[in-house]
Motif scaffolding. Sequence first.
Motif, PDB file in Angstrom:
ATOM      1  N   ILE A   1       2.630 -23.012 -40.593  1.00 29.77           N
ATOM      2  CA  ILE A   1       3.109 -22.425 -41.648  1.00 29.77           C
ATOM      3  C   ILE A   1       3.747 -23.493 -42.819  1.00 29.77           C
ATOM      4  O   ILE A   1       3.745 -23.518 -43.803  1.00 29.77           O
ATOM      5  N   PHE A   2       4.261 -24.797 -41.978  1.00 28.58           N
ATOM      6  CA  PHE A   2       4.884 -25.637 -43.072  1.00 28.58           C
ATOM      7  C   PHE A   2       3.723 -26.233 -43.800  1.00 28.58           C
ATOM      8  O   PHE A   2       4.113 -26.712 -44.851  1.00 28.58           O
ATOM      9  N   LYS A   3       2.746 -26.641 -43.452  1.00 29.61           N
ATOM     10  CA  LYS A   3       1.630 -26.876 -44.147  1.00 29.61           C
ATOM     11  C   LYS A   3       1.218 -26.124 -45.356  1.00 29.61           C
ATOM     12  O   LYS A   3       0.687 -26.626 -46.219  1.00 29.61           O
ATOM     13  N   GLU A   4       1.747 -24.990 -45.339  1.00 25.76           N
ATOM     14  CA  GLU A   4       1.153 -24.044 -46.355  1.00 25.76           C
ATOM     15  C   GLU A   4       2.605 -23.929 -47.431  1.00 25.76           C
ATOM     16  O   GLU A   4       2.224 -23.001 -48.400  1.00 25.76           O
ATOM     17  N   ILE A   5       3.567 -24.616 -46.942  1.00 25.27           N
ATOM     18  CA  ILE A   5       4.778 -24.580 -48.000  1.00 25.27           C
ATOM     19  C   ILE A   5       4.190 -25.407 -49.367  1.00 25.27           C
ATOM     20  O   ILE A   5       3.729 -26.381 -49.359  1.00 25.27           O
ATOM     21  N   SER A   6       4.527 -24.705 -50.336  1.00 28.23           N
ATOM     22  CA  SER A   6       4.208 -25.386 -51.758  1.00 28.23           C
ATOM     23  C   SER A   6       4.823 -26.701 -52.039  1.00 28.23           C
ATOM     24  O   SER A   6       5.913 -26.903 -51.509  1.00 28.23           O
ATOM     25  N   PHE A   7       4.200 -27.381 -53.037  1.00 29.34           N
ATOM     26  CA  PHE A   7       4.870 -28.788 -53.384  1.00 29.34           C
ATOM     27  C   PHE A   7       6.397 -28.208 -54.380  1.00 29.34           C
ATOM     28  O   PHE A   7       7.186 -29.071 -54.043  1.00 29.34           O
ATOM     29  N   GLU A   8       6.353 -27.371 -54.892  1.00 32.47           N
ATOM     30  CA  GLU A   8       7.804 -27.020 -55.627  1.00 32.47           C
ATOM     31  C   GLU A   8       8.797 -26.594 -54.600  1.00 32.47           C
ATOM     32  O   GLU A   8       9.936 -27.142 -55.012  1.00 32.47           O
ATOM     33  N   THR A   9       8.484 -26.357 -53.658  1.00 34.72           N
ATOM     34  CA  THR A   9       9.538 -25.710 -52.477  1.00 34.72           C
ATOM     35  C   THR A   9       9.950 -27.065 -51.737  1.00 34.72           C
ATOM     36  O   THR A   9      11.161 -27.403 -51.626  1.00 34.72           O
ATOM     37  N   LEU A  10       8.686 -28.012 -51.414  1.00 37.39           N
ATOM     38  CA  LEU A  10       9.317 -29.235 -50.652  1.00 37.39           C
ATOM     39  C   LEU A  10       9.987 -30.092 -51.768  1.00 37.39           C
ATOM     40  O   LEU A  10      10.839 -30.998 -51.266  1.00 37.39           O
ATOM     41  N   SER A  11       9.659 -30.030 -53.091  1.00 34.41           N
ATOM     42  CA  SER A  11      10.399 -31.111 -53.694  1.00 34.41           C
ATOM     43  C   SER A  11      12.084 -30.752 -53.816  1.00 34.41           C
ATOM     44  O   SER A  11      12.594 -31.539 -54.212  1.00 34.41           O
ATOM     45  N   LYS A  12      12.251 -29.583 -53.476  1.00 34.76           N
ATOM     46  CA  LYS A  12      13.616 -29.039 -53.775  1.00 34.76           C
ATOM     47  C   LYS A  12      14.341 -29.447 -52.296  1.00 34.76           C
ATOM     48  O   LYS A  12      15.599 -29.231 -52.443  1.00 34.76           O
ATOM     49  N   THR A  13      13.840 -29.735 -51.209  1.00 33.43           N
ATOM     50  CA  THR A  13      14.347 -30.316 -50.048  1.00 33.43           C
ATOM     51  C   THR A  13      15.272 -31.312 -50.214  1.00 33.43           C
ATOM     52  O   THR A  13      15.935 -31.633 -49.308  1.00 33.43           O
ATOM     53  N   GLY A  14      15.325 -32.096 -51.497  1.00 33.68           N
ATOM     54  CA  GLY A  14      16.041 -33.284 -51.719  1.00 33.68           C
ATOM     55  C   GLY A  14      17.538 -32.884 -51.520  1.00 33.68           C
ATOM     56  O   GLY A  14      18.446 -33.787 -51.535  1.00 33.68           O
ATOM     57  N   LYS A  15      17.921 -31.740 -51.560  1.00 30.04           N
ATOM     58  CA  LYS A  15      19.335 -31.165 -51.714  1.00 30.04           C
ATOM     59  C   LYS A  15      19.695 -30.882 -50.419  1.00 30.04           C
ATOM     60  O   LYS A  15      20.844 -30.215 -50.247  1.00 30.04           O
ATOM     61  N   CYS A  16      18.877 -30.961 -49.301  1.00 29.74           N
ATOM     62  CA  CYS A  16      19.235 -30.404 -47.999  1.00 29.74           C
ATOM     63  C   CYS A  16      20.179 -31.850 -47.290  1.00 29.74           C
ATOM     64  O   CYS A  16      20.009 -32.828 -47.922  1.00 29.74           O
ATOM     65  N   ASN A  17      20.952 -31.467 -46.342  1.00 29.56           N
ATOM     66  CA  ASN A  17      21.692 -32.625 -45.775  1.00 29.56           C
ATOM     67  C   ASN A  17      20.817 -33.280 -44.697  1.00 29.56           C
ATOM     68  O   ASN A  17      19.668 -32.983 -44.591  1.00 29.56           O
ATOM     69  N   ILE A  18      21.289 -34.382 -44.272  1.00 28.44           N
ATOM     70  CA  ILE A  18      20.208 -35.146 -43.445  1.00 28.44           C
ATOM     71  C   ILE A  18      19.793 -34.268 -42.305  1.00 28.44           C
ATOM     72  O   ILE A  18      18.819 -34.668 -41.703  1.00 28.44           O
ATOM     73  N   LYS A  19      20.816 -33.711 -41.760  1.00 34.09           N
ATOM     74  CA  LYS A  19      20.165 -32.872 -40.372  1.00 34.09           C
ATOM     75  C   LYS A  19      18.944 -32.055 -40.700  1.00 34.09           C
ATOM     76  O   LYS A  19      18.074 -31.796 -39.974  1.00 34.09           O
ATOM     77  N   GLN A  20      19.286 -31.278 -41.813  1.00 33.38           N
ATOM     78  CA  GLN A  20      18.258 -30.435 -42.419  1.00 33.38           C
ATOM     79  C   GLN A  20      16.938 -31.129 -42.631  1.00 33.38           C
ATOM     80  O   GLN A  20      15.772 -30.771 -42.413  1.00 33.38           O
ATOM     81  N   ALA A  21      17.107 -31.929 -43.433  1.00 33.85           N
ATOM     82  CA  ALA A  21      15.772 -32.823 -44.088  1.00 33.85           C
ATOM     83  C   ALA A  21      15.250 -33.650 -42.472  1.00 33.85           C
ATOM     84  O   ALA A  21      13.845 -33.338 -42.507  1.00 33.85           O
TER      85      ALA A  21
END
Length: 362
Positions: free
Chosen positions: A215-235
């Motif tokens: 499922i992770f491989k199907e996540i779009s580029f737009e969504t992955l680019s917004k993970t920069g706002k996650c904290n270090i544990k989430q990342a």
Amino acid sequence: MNNVLCIFIINGHYLKECLCAMHPSPTESIEELSLQYEDDRNAMIAVADKDNFITYDEFYDELDNRLGIEQSMNMIFFGPPSSFLRLDADSILHILTQTKKYMIPIGRALLAWDIVTDGKTAAFLQGREYLAFGSLLDVVPEEDLYYVNFGDPSVLNHFSSHFIKLQPRKYGILASAYRRYYGDSWYHNSSFINELGYLLCGFPPSDLAKISPTIFKEISFETLSKTGKCNIKQAKALYSIAIHRDAYGEPYKWSSHEIGRLSALFTCIPKIDISSIQLEAVTAISPEVLTAMNKEKLEYFTKQQILRMNPKTRRIYILRMQLKNTYNMNDVARQSGNSRTINQNIVLPFPLIIVTLTYFDF
């Protein structure tokens, strides 16, 4: 000429009675008669009740007379609450949209929230209301945000596509509100994950770890680019899924396509894996990613990798390495006595770059 009866009394003693002549008043002019006619006619015109109108004079009657009407925004947000309560919900939304959020007092923000919600829960609000409040949602009570209606497409689209400066706990409340509508099976469907956007950073690392590598491989580029706002544990939780063999595999296998898609998650790469990245893949490292990366990891890039970086990324790398090796002012010894000037040459870890630092020691 008219005759009237006149009685003469002096010092309380009656003297006599006689007939007196009274001269008539002079004739009024045509202008005076016309003015009286206009006054009488205007008095007969029906006028609406004054209470139905809210004029500016009435709105600001409780404020300092020295303030001008051009300072109406200050009057609204720093004046008496009774004046602010006269505004309707649409006017408040318009004012909030056109006003810088940090200038609005917390008390006025809560009062505006009560007026817009009209004593109801947040389940009745749409995306435009949340857009108007923006970062002011950080002062809204948590129990109100828990009832955000993510079943409304405008609400879900707003929180997924707009990054709002909220406390991590508030994003967790929004994630809980999302779970109320879609349950706990959102991580089994890539379509739901792609709709989350910035809301993905509201879920705890334990929930993010439930996303399967497929499922992770199907996540779009737009969504992955917004993970920069996650904290270090989430990342790190997302990065551990990305390096699974069913997802993107180990970093030494990555091409520029994988690094470009992972975007901000590249900052979680271990130090020992940096030198193993292919030279072709290094070109996809963006300046934003290199800016967010821990400066201790920058030393593990090889010379060939640095030369293969795009110009902007390489410039960020050089600047960060310079800042890391610059003189530390905390090492300056402060001694009592007369001030003296010391010149010291600092040689940076790049050729032909020498900076002379002059400081005063007291």
